[in-house]
Design a protein around this motif. Structure first.
Motif, PDB file in Angstrom:
ATOM      1  N   LEU A 233      -8.814   1.473  -6.699  1.00  0.00           N
ATOM      2  CA  LEU A 233      -7.965   1.104  -5.564  1.00  0.00           C
ATOM      3  C   LEU A 233      -8.792   0.738  -4.342  1.00  0.00           C
ATOM      4  N   GLU A 234      -8.268  -0.174  -3.549  1.00  0.00           N
ATOM      5  CA  GLU A 234      -8.759  -0.387  -2.186  1.00  0.00           C
ATOM      6  C   GLU A 234      -8.234   0.777  -1.353  1.00  0.00           C
ATOM      7  N   VAL A 235      -9.079   1.349  -0.509  1.00  0.00           N
ATOM      8  CA  VAL A 235      -8.679   2.547   0.231  1.00  0.00           C
ATOM      9  C   VAL A 235      -8.775   2.304   1.736  1.00  0.00           C
ATOM     10  N   ILE A 236      -7.653   2.524   2.396  1.00  0.00           N
ATOM     11  CA  ILE A 236      -7.596   2.538   3.860  1.00  0.00           C
ATOM     12  C   ILE A 236      -7.539   4.004   4.267  1.00  0.00           C
TER      13      ILE A 236
ATOM     14  N   THR B  71       0.834  -1.198   0.000  1.00  0.00           N
ATOM     15  CA  THR B  71       0.000   0.000   0.000  1.00  0.00           C
ATOM     16  C   THR B  71       0.870   1.251   0.000  1.00  0.00           C
ATOM     17  N   ALA B  72       0.447   2.238  -0.781  1.00  0.00           N
ATOM     18  CA  ALA B  72       1.138   3.532  -0.836  1.00  0.00           C
ATOM     19  C   ALA B  72       0.434   4.521   0.078  1.00  0.00           C
ATOM     20  N   PHE B  73       1.230   5.324   0.757  1.00  0.00           N
ATOM     21  CA  PHE B  73       0.714   6.260   1.753  1.00  0.00           C
ATOM     22  C   PHE B  73       0.618   7.669   1.161  1.00  0.00           C
ATOM     23  N   GLY B  74      -0.323   8.442   1.654  1.00  0.00           N
ATOM     24  CA  GLY B  74      -0.447   9.825   1.221  1.00  0.00           C
ATOM     25  C   GLY B  74      -1.511  10.550   2.011  1.00  0.00           C
ATOM     26  N   SER B  75      -1.736  11.796   1.665  1.00  0.00           N
ATOM     27  CA  SER B  75      -2.724  12.606   2.376  1.00  0.00           C
ATOM     28  C   SER B  75      -3.922  12.874   1.467  1.00  0.00           C
ATOM     29  N   THR B  76      -4.961  13.422   2.060  1.00  0.00           N
ATOM     30  CA  THR B  76      -6.092  13.883   1.262  1.00  0.00           C
ATOM     31  C   THR B  76      -5.629  15.034   0.366  1.00  0.00           C
ATOM     32  N   ARG B  77      -6.451  15.369  -0.611  1.00  0.00           N
ATOM     33  CA  ARG B  77      -6.086  16.451  -1.537  1.00  0.00           C
ATOM     34  C   ARG B  77      -5.814  17.741  -0.773  1.00  0.00           C
ATOM     35  N   ARG B  78      -5.060  18.601  -1.396  1.00  0.00           N
ATOM     36  CA  ARG B  78      -4.824  19.917  -0.803  1.00  0.00           C
ATOM     37  C   ARG B  78      -6.116  20.726  -0.823  1.00  0.00           C
ATOM     38  N   LYS B  79      -6.196  21.666   0.068  1.00  0.00           N
ATOM     39  CA  LYS B  79      -7.405  22.493   0.115  1.00  0.00           C
ATOM     40  C   LYS B  79      -7.561  23.277  -1.191  1.00  0.00           C
TER      41      LYS B  79
ATOM     42  N   SER C  60      -2.292  -1.565  -5.581  1.00  0.00           N
ATOM     43  CA  SER C  60      -3.728  -1.865  -5.565  1.00  0.00           C
ATOM     44  C   SER C  60      -4.417  -1.295  -4.335  1.00  0.00           C
ATOM     45  N   VAL C  61      -3.615  -0.811  -3.363  1.00  0.00           N
ATOM     46  CA  VAL C  61      -4.164  -0.289  -2.106  1.00  0.00           C
ATOM     47  C   VAL C  61      -3.529   1.062  -1.801  1.00  0.00           C
ATOM     48  N   ALA C  62      -4.351   2.020  -1.405  1.00  0.00           N
ATOM     49  CA  ALA C  62      -3.859   3.324  -0.969  1.00  0.00           C
ATOM     50  C   ALA C  62      -4.267   3.552   0.479  1.00  0.00           C
ATOM     51  N   THR C  63      -3.341   4.096   1.251  1.00  0.00           N
ATOM     52  CA  THR C  63      -3.640   4.519   2.624  1.00  0.00           C
ATOM     53  C   THR C  63      -3.496   6.031   2.671  1.00  0.00           C
ATOM     54  N   ILE C  64      -4.592   6.722   2.876  1.00  0.00           N
ATOM     55  CA  ILE C  64      -4.513   8.180   2.949  1.00  0.00           C
ATOM     56  C   ILE C  64      -5.030   8.655   4.305  1.00  0.00           C
TER      57      ILE C  64
END
Length: 331
Positions: free
Chosen positions: A111-114, A44-52, A71-75
């Motif tokens: 993607l599967e989203v965590i 899984t790749a990590f990241g943040s929600t979109r910028r404001k 196939s999986v994102a952790t935001i």
């Protein structure tokens, strides 16, 4: 790459490989990890929600997650109204939109989203209605997991248990826990969350992590499996836990604490005469589990027994020394 293979052999479900939007080294990992043919774990790749005030399709971080081919994102997104105002300096409404849009965008791209609800417990204690609104937005957008984060590591097990129980009554999506260890409660808080209904635990081998570390999987896994009888990993994989812990420490060039539970060198060591005598009759007298269950072994606290063993304990304040001599055991 070696650690990813080792974690896969242990049987973990997800390996968070890094933040592809932050540096080239993480991008290289995601490109090369495809060569490993992992049998169990999802990367899984990590990241943040979109910028404001930015559309998700124009957000660099979200697009980098798509580009690395996981196939999986952790935001993560903000759950604490204090953080919304002070850290990202936006409105509560815009923060909710950031969460919804980001999860929706990743789901739309297959993607599967965590979703990691950052500072959730601090946010809940400050403004429970808003904290719950943030995770409801993630669920509404299609998040596969809602992970509650004790990001500052300051929440107590009783608080966590009560809060998670209320969250379970609100959400239908499966819940996870991401606990930090700043009060040395990372393992206890993870355990409390599982007991309240969570089905995912995020942690690290040996509790490695920022500040005081993250929840220690080397304690969480055997506690859940051996004490609470959860089906976490197979018995054969559990027997490799000590090997995994030492392997990761070796690669990280960090010393494992000798007294680390379950996998430490002293976890099943016995030096006192009464203890040793009892252990020889029945190991359960001074051991809560058989060390072989986690791949460890029983031993003495001393490397070897000379004819006479002597040790000293110095009291710095007075400079005095207490010396005790014991005879080598006859057996």
């Amino acid at each position: 790459m070696k650690i990813a293979q080792k974690l896969d052999s242990l049987g973990v479900s997800y390996i968070e490989g890094g933040w592809p939007g932050s540096n080239n080294k993480d991008i290289e990992f995601f490109n090369r990890v495809k060569e490993l043919n992992l049998q169990h774990a999802k990367i899984t790749a990590f990241g943040s929600t979109r910028r404001k005030e930015t559309l998700p399709e124009n957000d660099i971080n979200l697009n980098r997650i798509l580009e690395v081919g996981v196939s999986v994102a952790t935001i993560f997104g903000k759950s604490w109204d204090f953080h919304v105002h002070k850290a990202i300096q936006t409105t509560l409404e815009e923060n909710l939109a950031m969460i919804y849009d980001s999860v929706k965008f990743l789901k739309k791209n297959g993607l599967e989203v965590i979703y990691d609800a950052e500072h959730f417990f601090d946010g809940y204690k400050n403004n429970p209605e808003y904290a719950l609104a943030t995770i409801k937005k993630a669920e509404e957008a299609g998040a596969d997991w809602i992970v509650l984060c004790d990001t500052n590591g300051g929440t107590l097990p009783g608080e966590i248990s009560a809060i998670v129980t209320k969250v379970k009554q609100t959400l239908s999506a499966p819940i996870g826990i991401h606990a930090h260890n700043d009060c040395e409660l990372g393992v206890a808080n993870s355990w409390a969350t599982v007991m309240a209904g969570a089905t995912q635990v995020q942690g690290t081998i040996n509790g490695f992590g920022e500040r005081c570390g993250n929840a220690n999987l080397c304690s969480i896994i055997p506690n859940l499996q051996l004490k609470l009888k959860y089906d976490v990993i197979s018995e054969q994989r559990l027997a490799g836990l000590t090997n995994v812990a030492r392997y990761v420490s070796e690669i990280a060039n960090m010393h494992m604490p000798v007294n680390q539970p379950f996998v430490g060198a002293a976890a099943f060591a016995h030096k006192g005469g009464i203890h040793v005598s009892a252990i020889l009759r029945n190991s359960s007298t001074y051991e809560h589990i058989a060390p072989e269950l986690v791949g460890n072994k029983r031993g003495s606290s001393f490397p070897s027994w000379p004819d006479k063993a002597t040790w000293c304990s110095r009291r710095r304040s007075s400079g005095s020394t207490l010396t005790r001599t014991i005879n080598k055991p006859s057996n």
